[in-house]
Design an enzyme around this catalytic site. Structure first.
Site, PDB file in Angstrom:
ATOM      1  N   ARG A  34       7.369 -98.848 -72.801  1.00  0.00           N
ATOM      2  CA  ARG A  34       8.886 -99.092 -72.316  1.00  0.00           C
ATOM      3  C   ARG A  34       9.387 -99.618 -73.826  1.00  0.00           C
ATOM      4  NH1 ARG A  34       6.519 -96.354 -69.590  1.00  0.00           N
ATOM      5  NH2 ARG A  34       6.062 -96.699 -67.419  1.00  0.00           N
ATOM      6  N   SER A  67      11.142-101.016 -61.262  1.00  0.00           N
ATOM      7  CA  SER A  67      10.225-101.803 -61.663  1.00  0.00           C
ATOM      8  C   SER A  67      10.662-103.043 -62.308  1.00  0.00           C
ATOM      9  CB  SER A  67       8.671-100.954 -62.304  1.00  0.00           C
ATOM     10  OG  SER A  67       7.840-101.706 -62.798  1.00  0.00           O
ATOM     11  N   GLU A 118      10.528-106.168 -67.449  1.00  0.00           N
ATOM     12  CA  GLU A 118      10.989-104.889 -67.883  1.00  0.00           C
ATOM     13  C   GLU A 118      12.586-104.380 -67.760  1.00  0.00           C
ATOM     14  OE1 GLU A 118      10.200-100.307 -66.274  1.00  0.00           O
ATOM     15  OE2 GLU A 118       8.215-101.611 -66.527  1.00  0.00           O
TER      16      GLU A 118
END
Length: 295
Positions: A167, A217, A287
């Site tokens: 990520r 998420s 995230e």
């Protein structure tokens, strides 16, 4: 109306909650929708000349905009969404919808993009975050990207220079903005590709609360653990602050169930981080990106 930017779609004091997946976010001073690179360059040049801040919002699928909104220019690439194929190379502008781009690859029997068939957002955001799911990620197929620097220069960045990680990409530090990207795909079988995409989408529908606004998420996967599992073990499923709650369907998601605000999201994220750390000793790392000003 900014006379120097006449002809460009620019909206003043526009609420950003109408453009985010979370359905939260205060107003942008100026929200701009450039149709091409020339209009984009004009906006950036004007903002730099006037010492006005500017940023690109993308599709805002893994993003929370605070309730006070964003000062200066917010640029959205909705109209910069062309997708082209050259042999097995797919090139997409940053505003191209990621899910729709995977469908184009499927239509031409090109394999490699199946993992992204259910990931909301744009090509630009997917490159920025090195988006991934079900064992695949953008870095596996990425060739290069054209980016816009903070000074308004357009340059090309290779896969090596992008320095992808989990990520993560180099442009998260440099501030460069993706305006298009190239991906290396492979010839495949249409039916096989279609079946795999159907399988992944079915899994997503079973496990994720797709029926509610959310930012996807919320937390990165901690080494050796799963964020959703840790949150569930801390008995936080269904925990609610204001109009935002931890999903009963998947604890790694936070959903807007009743006109929630960005502050509700931030407060719930902070509460989950603290509670999980107290319960398991693992500190979760968000995230999702949080930007803008508080009220």
């Amino acid at each position: 109306m900014i006379t120097e930017l006449h002809g460009i779609d620019i909206r003043e004091n526009e609420p950003l909650k109408h453009y985010t997946y979370t359905k939260v976010g205060g107003p942008a001073d100026f929200l701009a929708f450039p149709r091409n690179h020339y209009e984009l360059s004009r906006i950036v040049a004007y903002a730099n000349k006037e010492n006005m801040p500017w940023l690109v919002l993308g599709n805002a699928s893994n993003l929370i905009v605070r309730d006070g909104g964003i000062r200066g220019f917010v640029i959205m690439f909705d109209k910069l969404n062309a997708v082209h194929l050259n042999g097995y190379t797919l090139e997409a502008e940053a505003g191209a919808n990621l899910i729709e781009t995977t469908k184009i690859a499927k239509f031409h029997s090109l394999t490699g993009f199946e993992f992204a068939c259910g990931i909301p957002g744009s090509i630009g955001g997917a490159v920025f975050m090195n988006a991934g799911a079900y064992g695949g990620e953008i870095s596996h197929i990425f060739l290069s990207a054209k980016v816009l620097t903070s000074s308004g220069e357009i340059k090309t960045i290779s896969a090596r220079d992008m320095a992808f990680g989990y990520r993560h990409s180099a442009i998260q530090e440099t501030g460069d903005i993706v305006i298009s990207a190239k991906f290396a795909l492979k010839p495949g079988n249409y039916d096989t590709i279609s079946q795999e995409m159907n399988r992944l989408n079915h899994l997503r529908q079973l496990k994720q609360p797709l029926e509610f606004p959310s930012c996807g998420s919320v937390f990165k996967r901690p080494p050796g653990h799963f964020a959703g599992q840790l949150i569930m073990e801390a008995n936080l499923k269904g925990h609610r602050i204001g109009g935002v709650e931890v999903s009963e369907k998947h604890a790694g998601f936070m959903i807007n169930v009743a006109d929630g605000t960005a502050k509700d999201y931030e407060d719930l994220i902070a509460y989950v981080i603290e509670t999980v750390e107290n319960h398991s000793g693992v500190r979760l790392e968000p995230e999702v990106r949080i930007i803008g000003e508080n009220l």
